[in-house]
Each structure stands twice: as C-alpha cells, then as structure tokens.
Design an enzyme around this catalytic site. Sequence first.
Site, PDB file in Angstrom:
ATOM      1  N   SER A  38       0.950  -1.287   0.062  1.00  0.00           N
ATOM      2  CA  SER A  38      -0.049   0.021   0.090  1.00  0.00           C
ATOM      3  C   SER A  38       0.822   1.339   0.067  1.00  0.00           C
ATOM      4  CB  SER A  38      -0.944  -0.049   1.371  1.00  0.00           C
ATOM      5  OG  SER A  38      -1.774   1.087   1.236  1.00  0.00           O
ATOM      6  N   TYR A  72      -2.730  -0.336  10.944  1.00  0.00           N
ATOM      7  CA  TYR A  72      -2.489  -0.637   9.408  1.00  0.00           C
ATOM      8  C   TYR A  72      -1.397   0.035   8.434  1.00  0.00           C
ATOM      9  CZ  TYR A  72      -4.190  -0.618   4.257  1.00  0.00           C
ATOM     10  OH  TYR A  72      -4.098  -1.257   2.941  1.00  0.00           O
TER      11      TYR A  72
END
Length: 708
Positions: free
Chosen positions: A585, A598
Amino acid sequence: MAEIEKRKSFKHVSYLWDDQEAAKLAGDEVGLLIYRSNLLGADLRLTNYGGGNTSCKAMANDPLTGEEVEVMWVKGSGGDLGTLKRSGLAALYVERLRNLKKVYRGIDHEDEMVELFNHSIYDLASKAPSIDTPLHGFLPFKHIDHLHPDAAIAIAAAKDGKRITQELFKGTIGWVEWQRPGFDLGLKLKQCLDENPGIRGIMLGSHGLFTWGDTAYESYINTLEVIESCAEYLEQHYGKKGPIFGGQKISSLPAELRKKQAAAIAPILRGFCSSERPMVGHFTDDDRVLEFINSNDLDRLAPLGTSCPDHFLRTKISPLVLELPADADLTDVEQLKVKLKPAFEAYRAMYADYYETCKHPNSPAIRDKNPVIILFPGVGLFSFSKDKQTARVAAEFYINAINVMKGAEAISEYTSLPRQEAFNIEYWLLEEAKLQRMPKPKALSGKIALITGSAGGIGKAIAVKFVEEGAVVVINDNDGERLKKADDDFKGRYGKDAYITAKLDVTNDADIAAAYDAANLAFGGVDIVVNCAGLSISKPLQDHTDKDWDLLYDVLVKGQFKVTQQGVAILRKQEIGGDVINIVSKNALVSGPNNAGYGSAKAAQLHLSRLNAAELGGDKIRVNVVNPDAVISDSKIWEGAWAEGRAKAYGIKVEELPAYYAKRTLLNEIILPEDIANACFVFVGGLLNKSTGNVLNVDGGVAMAFVR
C-alpha cells in the site's frame, strides 16, 4: 418406450439418440451429422477428446453453376467430436476429391495431396480438411464414423487381431493393416470394401474403426453395435488366460496417503519435466491406472508404448516409471532429487537416441525430450504438458492406452507401433505444419499462480489477468460464499482447466498447506505467489485495541510471511525460479491520521519483501511489491467501518471518497483493481526477469509515496 429399450440393450456404450431432437433436424443432413458427432464425442468409451472424425454426403447447389452436386461434410483438422459445430467441418466436392486419384503419384508423395484437397473445397469458409479426408471420400456411404474406441483398438492392437475380427464378426467387418493415415489408406479402405461387399465396417490395424450407414441414425446405431460387440467379447475373455496384467505385484496406498505422496513429489517431477520450458501437470489415481501400475506386467508393457496414433501423439513414445516404493519418505527433498535425476537423464537419452535412430533428412528438429507420462506404482499417474487441458487429456489418452493393453492381453498379446512408424507419426511434416500453425504461447503459458484473497477485488482482478495471459490459478478466500461466486464466474468464463479453488485463511497454517497441496495435485506446483489477502482498520491511536493490532499483523504481515514461506519451499523443489509479488500500500510509505495499526503493518510488509528479495535471489526467486492506493471497486476493505473511518479522518462523506482520492493524485485518476493486476503482470510477464526488490506505485501519483 423404444428408446428406453434400446438404451437397455447396450451395456458397454451409451445410447443417447433422442428421436424428438433428431426430428427437429429432419432433412438437414449436416445438422444430423453434428448431432450424431456430439453424441459420439460425449462417450469417452467411443473416442478420445479431439480424436476420430465423422462425415456425411448430401446434395447441394453449386454456387457457380446452380446445379446439384454431391458434397461431403467432414470434421476438419483439429476439431473435437463432442463439441463439434458447423464451423468445424470441411466441405468438399465429392467428385473433385475422387478425381485426385488421377494425379496421385504414389505413397512416397502422400503429403503433397493435402494441399490438393484445397482444390476440392466447396465452402470457402470451411475448416481446413484433415489428413483423414480421403478415408471418408472414397467410401460410398452417406454417413461414416471413424472412431478410436478402446474396445475396438484392443482387438486391432492384438497380435492376431485380424483373425479375431474375422471370427467375432463372421466376415462382416473388414480388416486393413496398419498404415499411416492419408490418401493411400483411403484407397486401401475402398479396396477392402470392393473385395468384401456388404461389410458393415472396417477395422484398421493398431488404429481404430470405420463404420457407416445410409442415414445418420443407421450410422450411429451401427457404430454402437460394433463397439458393443467388441467390448462384450473382451469382457468374456478377462481372466481366462490368467490374472489381468499378470496379477497384482504391489498394493496401492490408501487414497489419502496417495494424495499426500502425490502432492509431495509433484513439484519435483515438474521441475525435472520443465528443464526446457515450463510445464503444467495433472495427477490421477483412477482405478484403471492403479490396476496397471501395480501389476506384474507393468515392466513389460509400459516400455512398449501405445498403438493408436492419437494415443501416441499425446503421450509420447513411452512413459517414465518411477522406481520408488509407494510409501517412500519424500521429506528429504535433496536426496530424492539425487535419486530421481538419473531416471530423467536416462529418459532424455532414450528419447534422443530414438530421434537420432529414426530421423529422416527432412525431419523437424527434436522436440522436448522429457516424459509426458510418469507412473508412480502404488500412487498414480502424473502427466506434464504445455497447459492443464493438454496434460489432463494426455492422462485420459494414457488411460485409453491402458484399456487397450488390458483388452489385447486378455484375448491375445498386445502389440504397439514399431518405433520407426511411431516416429514417422510424431515427426510427420504435416503434423509439424499443424504445430507451427498453432497460436504462439501467451506470456504466462505454463505458469501456475496462487493469489491470496482472489475471490474478489484486487485479487480476483489479478487472477483474471493471469488466466487471460495463459496461466492457471488457485482462486482462494476465507469467505466461502464469495469463493463460490468466483468459482461460478471463472467456470463460466474460462472452463475447468484454467483454475481451482481453495478455502484459505492466511492465518491458518493448515489452510495454507492444503491450498498448496491442491495446487500441486491439480497443476504440479506453483510459479507465482501473490500475497493480496488483506483487511483494514482505521482508528485513532487511543481507540486501537490489542485485537485490532493482532488481527492486522496476523493477516498482513504474518500471513504474507507464512504464505511466502510455504510457497518458497515448493519453488525450491522445482528449481526453476519463480515470483513473489506482495500487494502492499502507499500507506507503507506515507504517514496519515488514524492509521497506526494498518500503516505500520503495511510498512512491515514492505520491508519483509525487501528481506525476502535479498535472501531468495540465489534461488532465482524474484520478490517485488505493488503499492496501490484507494482501490475501492469490489473491495471488502472499503465496506463498512474502514470507509467510514477514512471519510471521518478527511472530513468528508463516504460517497465522496473515490473523487477525493482521485483529486489528490498527480494524474487525477481513480484506481481500479485492473490497474493493480496490470502492474503485477509487468513483473511476471517476462520483460522484468532480472528485476527483484522493486516497488511499483499504482496510486495515480502520490508524491509523498515516491520511493526515491
């Protein structure tokens, strides 16, 4: 009622004719040909996939003269009876085809006749005529079936098959000795008919069966009756000469242990078989296979190879038989490779000698020297070829060959094609020309990919891209309902040979092992591992719980580690390199609010990728990263709380997120799952084979996420 009684009268073949369906095609001889062909192709006891051909002759208007002429419609080159359509037929003027006898220069000039078939074409849009065209053209019957039924070939391949045919059918079936298909064999069939008027069919030595009728139904029923008689004759003789295949020499392992042994050894076998190009595998422990490979006669019969040309072209000159106990300890991989390597080297040497001994001055170059069929007594049969369908069909053909050997041995003695004849078929210039006309392999042909979380979103898009580029894939997910939907979708779009499914929770070691075992059994191993499974939790620091933290790290970091760890063990078994792609990501590089768990887990994923790249380079295993951002379409991550959390963090509404993310990028683009799939393909498509440890951003351009 009559149809039901007819079905009951057949024991060894399937009577599938439906009078109501056939009535809809009344007057359409070509339609009835297609109908009959599809019925015959639906029963593998009658013919193999892609094998055999059927024809009909009917009157049609000549487009040039308007006069009625006789035209023959016959299955064209490369088709399959079970799926045959009108577009798969060749249509030829019968008179022109027969007139080619006037220019035929003899058996030494067989191949030049194939080009001359084109001068007989009636329908310019028809399929290219196959080499079997004259076999149908010179016989006068309106409907003809040429099939490769196991029961008939068992008689045709028996040492005294001609005598048995004469005795069984009391002279109503003719006999033509083995000869390579072509113009001359067509003339031999006509000669046989002329010398034996009134026969209902012809047996071709070591090859197959010709049967016919004046209508589509007459041909169909004649075909079934002849094959039923052959099968009944074989059944009556099983065991009379002694135990089948000389009796059982060893016992099979229990089913679960067979699967366990097969899954363990498949990647090693695949590695050896992929020494020249990547191969995809297939495994079967069908009862017919086990009966043969566990028998006393295996060592005598296996080296003989097959008899029918269709079998031989798919399975090669002979199989490789593993000299391993069924319950051998397969955990010491390096020692196992040492033990197996001489067997593969000996097979390649045998094949090279076969080529050098039999080749002609104009023979095509030698092809892949590795075995197609590998037999593991007590366990099962492995086949390896360019793709899953070809490997599966090769296994089916070898089972046909086993059936033929079983029948021939029961009534007489099995005989295979002489090696020179086999070579002349395998390296036939016309067969080579057919191979050269085939489409070039796609970029991922022969490759096997396991993509975690591939029942939807990014993972599914990657699976779709890889399949469309020629790979086979393992579709998996921890959501059973989502997995079922993906299964239905892929089956409808790509068919059963493009993929398998596996329930996979990346936090569960047993699930991971089972998914890889499934890949090994279905395809022979794995080449590409894509870690895509994920989830997101967006909370302020003070709201994060231990449960949140553990879940994020278990799925994203530990899951990536575990899936890669087990995948690398298989890649090392194969010794042909491979790829690991980690879908990370932009958050691995960019600091944002409400993202401690996260974002830090993604950073760990990114660095773990670098560490793996540094460690696995010596194994030719490339490890690369794709960094997406804001891929909202079809993503479970963006359902519910995560989307709400991100919207809250940015002070906007949930429905405004796509536009918000697009506007903050340099390219002002919304990122789709297909964009990530394309990035993954860039890494594995062949142009970046010397690149590892890279990060590819697919985020529309987020300056803060630039790696450098």
